[in-house]
Design an enzyme around this catalytic site. Structure first.
Site, PDB file in Angstrom:
ATOM      1  N   ARG A  46       0.852  -1.081   0.057  1.00 53.76           N
ATOM      2  CA  ARG A  46       0.062  -0.009   0.129  1.00 53.76           C
ATOM      3  C   ARG A  46       0.730   1.380   0.005  1.00 53.76           C
ATOM      4  NH1 ARG A  46      -2.758  -1.665   4.830  1.00 53.76           N
ATOM      5  NH2 ARG A  46      -4.102  -3.584   4.089  1.00 53.76           N
ATOM      6  N   PHE A  90      -5.015  -4.007  -0.957  1.00 50.18           N
ATOM      7  CA  PHE A  90      -5.237  -5.534  -1.046  1.00 50.18           C
ATOM      8  C   PHE A  90      -6.844  -5.616  -1.412  1.00 50.18           C
ATOM      9  CE2 PHE A  90      -1.473  -5.810   1.994  1.00 50.18           C
ATOM     10  CZ  PHE A  90      -0.714  -5.883   0.876  1.00 50.18           C
ATOM     11  N   HIS A 174       7.542 -22.993   7.804  1.00 50.44           N
ATOM     12  CA  HIS A 174       9.048 -22.694   7.193  1.00 50.44           C
ATOM     13  C   HIS A 174       9.759 -23.712   7.883  1.00 50.44           C
ATOM     14  CE1 HIS A 174       9.613 -20.569  11.106  1.00 50.44           C
ATOM     15  NE2 HIS A 174      10.774 -20.709  10.936  1.00 50.44           N
ATOM     16  N   LYS A 178      13.652 -26.677   6.489  1.00 53.44           N
ATOM     17  CA  LYS A 178      14.897 -26.627   7.139  1.00 53.44           C
ATOM     18  C   LYS A 178      15.708 -27.965   6.766  1.00 53.44           C
ATOM     19  CE  LYS A 178      13.429 -23.876  11.261  1.00 53.44           C
ATOM     20  NZ  LYS A 178      14.463 -22.732  11.507  1.00 53.44           N
ATOM     21  N   GLU A 212      13.420 -20.856  22.371  1.00 53.47           N
ATOM     22  CA  GLU A 212      14.168 -19.421  21.662  1.00 53.47           C
ATOM     23  C   GLU A 212      14.691 -18.579  22.735  1.00 53.47           C
ATOM     24  OE1 GLU A 212      12.024 -17.866  18.116  1.00 53.47           O
ATOM     25  OE2 GLU A 212      10.140 -18.807  19.220  1.00 53.47           O
ATOM     26  N   ASP A 231       1.112 -20.320  17.887  1.00 48.90           N
ATOM     27  CA  ASP A 231       2.179 -19.746  17.207  1.00 48.90           C
ATOM     28  C   ASP A 231       3.198 -20.810  16.824  1.00 48.90           C
ATOM     29  OD1 ASP A 231       3.372 -17.429  15.909  1.00 48.90           O
ATOM     30  OD2 ASP A 231       5.026 -17.741  17.740  1.00 48.90           O
ATOM     31  N   HIS A 236       4.634 -25.638  13.789  1.00 50.55           N
ATOM     32  CA  HIS A 236       5.816 -26.404  13.621  1.00 50.55           C
ATOM     33  C   HIS A 236       6.180 -27.647  14.417  1.00 50.55           C
ATOM     34  CE1 HIS A 236       6.612 -22.339  11.698  1.00 50.55           C
ATOM     35  NE2 HIS A 236       6.854 -21.813  13.000  1.00 50.55           N
TER      36      HIS A 236
HETATM   37  C1  BG6 Z   1       7.614 -18.271  13.503  1.00 51.95           C
HETATM   38  C2  BG6 Z   1       6.818 -17.764  14.856  1.00 51.95           C
HETATM   39  O1  BG6 Z   1       6.742 -19.320  12.837  1.00 51.95           O
HETATM   40  O2  BG6 Z   1       8.667 -19.166  14.107  1.00 51.95           O
HETATM   41  C3  BG6 Z   1       7.778 -17.064  15.659  1.00 51.95           C
HETATM   42  O3  BG6 Z   1       6.017 -16.912  14.362  1.00 51.95           O
HETATM   43  C4  BG6 Z   1       9.335 -17.802  15.985  1.00 51.95           C
HETATM   44  O4  BG6 Z   1       7.370 -16.680  16.932  1.00 51.95           O
HETATM   45  C5  BG6 Z   1       9.731 -18.318  14.562  1.00 51.95           C
HETATM   46  O5  BG6 Z   1      10.263 -16.929  16.493  1.00 51.95           O
HETATM   47  C6  BG6 Z   1      10.793 -19.364  14.987  1.00 51.95           C
HETATM   48  O6  BG6 Z   1      11.473 -19.716  13.756  1.00 51.95           O
HETATM   49  P1  BG6 Z   1      12.960 -20.138  13.629  1.00 51.95           P
HETATM   50  O7  BG6 Z   1      13.222 -20.786  12.268  1.00 51.95           O
HETATM   51  O8  BG6 Z   1      13.901 -18.984  14.133  1.00 51.95           O
HETATM   52  O9  BG6 Z   1      13.036 -21.172  14.734  1.00 51.95           O
END
Ligand code: BG6
Length: 488
Positions: A46, A90, A174, A178, A212, A231, A236
């Protein structure tokens, strides 16, 4: 060649995900010669920015996120020449005509990457359709979080499904990109040594830790509505669990793998209100120290609401109700503000049926397979050996058989997960992307836990930043006569 060329339209191109992850990963692909010469990237957002302003912004971020010695000037110029910017709203029709005009002279595939909140996925699809920008070759990429619970996730998936078939939809998790996560498939299904031992007869329990060091990092507004279960666990951790627990797929096609993952999700023991107190621990970090420096608690972070009861840590004892895993607990834990950034999976093998060594050594004498996802990607197998020395008798000692990816394969750099995902997306391989039913079964299982928390109306337990979570997380596993790996 038509198949490899594409226009990658990135919606939300001025946002954090695009600038921090997508453009740097695309740059690396370009540098590695993996992008077709004619592939273009069309940034859509935007903001009022002109073409040079957009290219400058992308370049600035490339410089920030890519080490200087990897930023080749020639590649940088080539990369920038692929970029275009279109100002687009959008949800209204503004800007879509320009996207049509940009595509007027090309026949190659359009890939739409939605790096935007999921609330606008539907409106974007509708506008793309109105402007005849969708055909059977078009692909669409959806970023998580897809919804907030099962109902909202179904709603979003329905909106997208009005315009795209499932085989055109690429849902990102994601973690699936990895390197070591990919390796789980090779490790399990290319090594009979492990393949033949992968069940309740040989495995005692499994740990999955995704820890983390960072806290909320200015994302309090988003994170507080989600919490660690939505989250991290819904996507994951459950994906990791599926890859560890699934049956061998009949081949490596996307649907064979995803069918097996879905079977695991369907077999997860539901966490009923009765199990909530024994099988789930929910924590929230208080003030503490990380690397010797004081850090504030969750409720003292910037923009925090002091009454929030959102969890920043969760640990779970998960059971899988099937023939392979009956009575084998999977202990999962994930949290912010842990002592280190560490993602690892530990497979604890059973002890021998008949023990012939000194009884006091029994507790150390079992094999463990440690799969390190990050940092120091690698695999290590703890095997029992005899302690060296004339005076040691038959004293046992655990020693590692190590496979460090960087040392063994002399990899100069391990590619970022997004590099692999973007490449597979452009090639049209869906096996690293999440199918709709996976997302929905995962939500169904998590919703039950969240509902249980809401009904019980309890607050998460406190843990000091820089620790491994509330003490009850340790108690949860100790009750079963086991311990988290680094506590052993
Ligand atoms: C994201 C989460 O999907 O993954 C984040 O929304 C998190 O909160 C992140 O920090 C962690 O990803 P990675 O690859 O750094 O372990």
């Amino acid at each position: 060649n038509q198949d490899k060329v594409c226009d990658l339209a990135i919606f939300g191109a001025q946002g954090d995900l695009a600038l921090r992850k997508l453009f740097p990963s695309l740059f690396q692909l370009d540098k590695a010669g993996l992008l077709d010469a004619e592939t273009r990237m069309i940034g859509l957002a935007r903001d009022h920015v002109d073409q040079p302003g957009f290219k400058e912004n992308v370049t600035e971020h490339l410089k920030k996120y890519i080490p200087a010695d990897e930023l080749d000037n020639e590649v940088l110029q080539r990369f920038c020449s692929r970029l275009q910017y279109i100002k687009l709203d959008f949800a209204t029709e503004e800007g879509y005509d320009q996207l049509v005009a940009t595509r007027a002279k090309v026949k190659h595939r359009l890939i739409c990457y939605f790096a935007t909140p999921a609330s606008v996925y539907g409106p974007i699809c509708e506008n793309l359709s109105k402007h005849q920008l969708i055909d059977s070759k078009t692909r669409v990429v959806l970023e998580k979080p897809i919804g907030y619970d099962l109902a909202s996730s179904c709603e979003i998936n329905d909106q997208v499904a009005k315009y795209f078939d499932e085989c055109q939809i690429y849902r990102i998790d994601h973690y699936l990109g990895k390197e070591t996560v990919q390796n789980l498939i090779a490790l399990r299904f290319a090594n009979n040594l492990f393949g033949s031992q992968w069940d309740l007869n040989h495995i005692d329990h499994i740990e999955i830790t995704v820890a983390e060091k960072v806290g909320i990092e200015g994302r309090w507004g988003y994170f507080d509505k989600a919490g660690q279960l939505r989250d991290m666990v819904q996507n994951h951790l459950l994906q990791l669990l599926c890859l560890i627990a699934m049956d061998p797929p009949s081949d490596l096609s996307a649907d064979s793998i995803r069918d097996e993952k879905v079977k695991v999700l369907k077999a997860l023991q539901p966490i009923t209100p009765e199990l909530l107190t024994t099988h789930v621990v929910r924590g929230q970090y208080g003030a503490g120290t990380i690397d010797g420096k004081p850090v504030p608690g969750y409720l003292e972070e910037e923009n925090a609401k002091s009454s929030s009861s959102t969890e920043s840590f969760v640990s779970l004892k998960v059971m899988i109700n099937n023939w392979r895993w009956a009575n084998v607990p999977f202990y999962l834990r994930t949290g912010k503000r842990m002592p280190e950034k560490l993602s690892q999976i530990i497979i604890h093998f059973k002890q021998q049926p008949h023990y012939i060594f000194a009884p006091e050594q029994r507790s150390i004498a079992s094999n463990k397979l440690i799969i390190r996802l990050q940092p120091d990607e690698g695999i290590s197998l703890q095997v029992m050996t005899k302690d060296q020395g004339l005076d040691k008798g038959m004293r046992l000692r655990a020693g590692p058989l190590q496979l460090s990816f960087s040392d063994t394969f002399h990899a100069d750099r391990i590619p970022d997960a997004y590099e692999r995902l973007l490449l597979e997306l452009m090639k049209g391989n869906q096996y690293l992307f999440v199918r709709r039913d996976e997302v929905e079964y995962a939500w169904r299982w998590c919703d039950r836990i969240i509902q249980g928390w809401e009904d019980q109306n309890t607050r998460p337990q406190k843990y000091p930043a820089g620790s491994w979570g509330p003490v009850s997380s340790i108690a949860m596993i100790t009750r079963d006569g086991r311990s988290w790996y680094e506590d052993s």
